[in-house]
Design an enzyme around this catalytic site. Sequence first.
Site, PDB file in Angstrom:
ATOM      1  N   SER A  14       0.815  -1.225   0.000  1.00 41.25           N
ATOM      2  CA  SER A  14       0.000   0.000   0.000  1.00 41.25           C
ATOM      3  C   SER A  14       0.847   1.273   0.000  1.00 41.25           C
ATOM      4  O   SER A  14       1.764   1.435   0.804  1.00 41.25           O
ATOM      5  CB  SER A  14      -0.918   0.020   1.221  1.00 41.25           C
ATOM      6  OG  SER A  14      -1.588   1.269   1.264  1.00 41.25           O
ATOM      7  N   LEU A  15       0.508   2.182  -0.904  1.00 44.92           N
ATOM      8  CA  LEU A  15       1.222   3.464  -0.987  1.00 44.92           C
ATOM      9  C   LEU A  15       0.447   4.572  -0.278  1.00 44.92           C
ATOM     10  O   LEU A  15       0.847   5.741  -0.324  1.00 44.92           O
ATOM     11  CB  LEU A  15       1.467   3.830  -2.454  1.00 44.92           C
ATOM     12  CG  LEU A  15       2.397   2.895  -3.225  1.00 44.92           C
ATOM     13  CD1 LEU A  15       2.476   3.287  -4.686  1.00 44.92           C
ATOM     14  CD2 LEU A  15       3.795   2.894  -2.611  1.00 44.92           C
ATOM     15  N   LYS A  65     -13.391  -4.550   2.569  1.00 45.92           N
ATOM     16  CA  LYS A  65     -14.288  -3.410   2.345  1.00 45.92           C
ATOM     17  C   LYS A  65     -15.757  -3.721   2.627  1.00 45.92           C
ATOM     18  O   LYS A  65     -16.527  -2.830   2.962  1.00 45.92           O
ATOM     19  CB  LYS A  65     -14.118  -2.890   0.909  1.00 45.92           C
ATOM     20  CG  LYS A  65     -12.791  -2.187   0.694  1.00 45.92           C
ATOM     21  CD  LYS A  65     -12.633  -1.669  -0.721  1.00 45.92           C
ATOM     22  CE  LYS A  65     -11.265  -1.021  -0.886  1.00 45.92           C
ATOM     23  NZ  LYS A  65     -11.029  -0.507  -2.228  1.00 45.92           N
ATOM     24  N   GLY A 127     -14.603  -8.176  -8.322  1.00 46.28           N
ATOM     25  CA  GLY A 127     -14.074  -8.119  -6.962  1.00 46.28           C
ATOM     26  C   GLY A 127     -14.546  -6.885  -6.216  1.00 46.28           C
ATOM     27  O   GLY A 127     -15.474  -6.193  -6.649  1.00 46.28           O
ATOM     28  N   THR A 151     -15.165 -16.231 -12.046  1.00 38.92           N
ATOM     29  CA  THR A 151     -16.164 -16.943 -11.247  1.00 38.92           C
ATOM     30  C   THR A 151     -17.526 -16.310 -11.525  1.00 38.92           C
ATOM     31  O   THR A 151     -17.821 -15.210 -11.043  1.00 38.92           O
ATOM     32  CB  THR A 151     -15.808 -16.824  -9.738  1.00 38.92           C
ATOM     33  OG1 THR A 151     -14.443 -17.168  -9.567  1.00 38.92           O
ATOM     34  CG2 THR A 151     -16.687 -17.712  -8.875  1.00 38.92           C
ATOM     35  N   LYS A 154     -19.963 -14.847  -8.792  1.00 37.05           N
ATOM     36  CA  LYS A 154     -19.638 -13.532  -8.203  1.00 37.05           C
ATOM     37  C   LYS A 154     -20.183 -12.405  -9.068  1.00 37.05           C
ATOM     38  O   LYS A 154     -20.646 -11.382  -8.563  1.00 37.05           O
ATOM     39  CB  LYS A 154     -18.118 -13.387  -8.066  1.00 37.05           C
ATOM     40  CG  LYS A 154     -17.573 -13.943  -6.776  1.00 37.05           C
ATOM     41  CD  LYS A 154     -16.380 -13.112  -6.381  1.00 37.05           C
ATOM     42  CE  LYS A 154     -15.166 -13.716  -6.002  1.00 37.05           C
ATOM     43  NZ  LYS A 154     -13.903 -13.182  -6.100  1.00 37.05           N
ATOM     44  N   TYR A 211      -2.093   0.408 -11.127  1.00 38.23           N
ATOM     45  CA  TYR A 211      -1.179   1.497 -11.503  1.00 38.23           C
ATOM     46  C   TYR A 211       0.282   1.134 -11.237  1.00 38.23           C
ATOM     47  O   TYR A 211       1.180   1.897 -11.560  1.00 38.23           O
ATOM     48  CB  TYR A 211      -1.554   2.808 -10.789  1.00 38.23           C
ATOM     49  CG  TYR A 211      -1.532   2.715  -9.289  1.00 38.23           C
ATOM     50  CD1 TYR A 211      -2.664   2.325  -8.600  1.00 38.23           C
ATOM     51  CD2 TYR A 211      -0.382   2.996  -8.569  1.00 38.23           C
ATOM     52  CE1 TYR A 211      -2.655   2.210  -7.226  1.00 38.23           C
ATOM     53  CE2 TYR A 211      -0.363   2.893  -7.187  1.00 38.23           C
ATOM     54  CZ  TYR A 211      -1.502   2.499  -6.532  1.00 38.23           C
ATOM     55  OH  TYR A 211      -1.486   2.375  -5.167  1.00 38.23           O
ATOM     56  N   GLY A 232      -4.702   3.195 -13.221  1.00 42.44           N
ATOM     57  CA  GLY A 232      -5.497   3.528 -12.039  1.00 42.44           C
ATOM     58  C   GLY A 232      -4.851   4.515 -11.073  1.00 42.44           C
ATOM     59  O   GLY A 232      -5.358   4.712  -9.962  1.00 42.44           O
TER      60      GLY A 232
END
Length: 263
Positions: A14-15, A65, A127, A151, A154, A211, A232
């Site tokens: 994570s940035l 999330k 997702g 899938t 989903k 990204y 992104g």
Amino acid sequence: MKKYLVIGDPIKHSLSPQLHNHWIKKNNLKAKYDKQKINNNDFKNLIDKIKKKEISGINVTVPFKKQIISFLEKLSPEAEKTQSVNTIYLENNEVVGHNTDIKGFELAIKDTKFNVVGKNVFILGAGGVVPSIIYALNKMKVSSITLSNRTLSKAESLRILFKDLKIVNWGQFTDCDMIINATSIGLEDKDKISLDFPTPNKKKFFFDVIYNPKETNFLKTAKKQGNDTANGKKMFIYQAAEAFKIWHGVYPEINQEIEELLD
Ligand code: NDP
């Protein structure tokens, strides 16, 4: 010193800390932003800390999330409609969950030359990030959205949230104006989406949520065929900026320095 966190698993990549701590410094705020790898058993303790003001804000990333929602006291309409929370804060003594990925995607698309109004969009993936993308596209008045996911179940479960969604099997393709890679294929340089996109007879717009790497094979191929592309990065920057505004009350500056910070 106010404390902020991004939580997820994995979290090493994570940035968000770099970005938020840069803006914190630029705005002379007394705050610190860290990352923490967590599991489902940590939710309650973390939300209690928000309630007790020991933590002032949390960003949530893969794969939590949706799972975090049952621990929150209130959801913003956007979080409610997408069943996805990436930003948490205390408001009127209630722990609120909000979704800034929607605005992040919307602003990133507005920064490109592509006008989505009335367009047909094809999405790869189903997702955690996809409900936010669909919500934003509908808000921006696209004409139709077709989705394909490895899938199938989903993809189908997304119809509970978005009734008009068209779904095709993984490997199938329908003609469109914009193609979005919202899968994690491409995070590794060697990753390739094994879909034979017909050589386009008209120019399309290809967007990749990834990204890092800057240009996935998905974007490289699209560019070679003469299409317009975007990754992104802007989406990531804008979702962070929206969270920053909620927490600190200031909209942070987005400039070349920020883009370079993430490269
Ligand atoms: P999830 O783990 O929830 O979903 C991953 C998706 O990728 C699923 O649709 C999954 O399909 C698909 N997938 C993974 N591997 C393969 C494979 N080998 N073949 C086919 N399909 C595959 O991730 P998120 O939705 O949270 O994130 C997706 C991507 O978006 C990530 O790369 C993430 O970094 C990026 N992202 C970028 C943001 C930004 O601001 N730019 C914001 C949020 C995410 P299946 O259902 O079949 O498993």
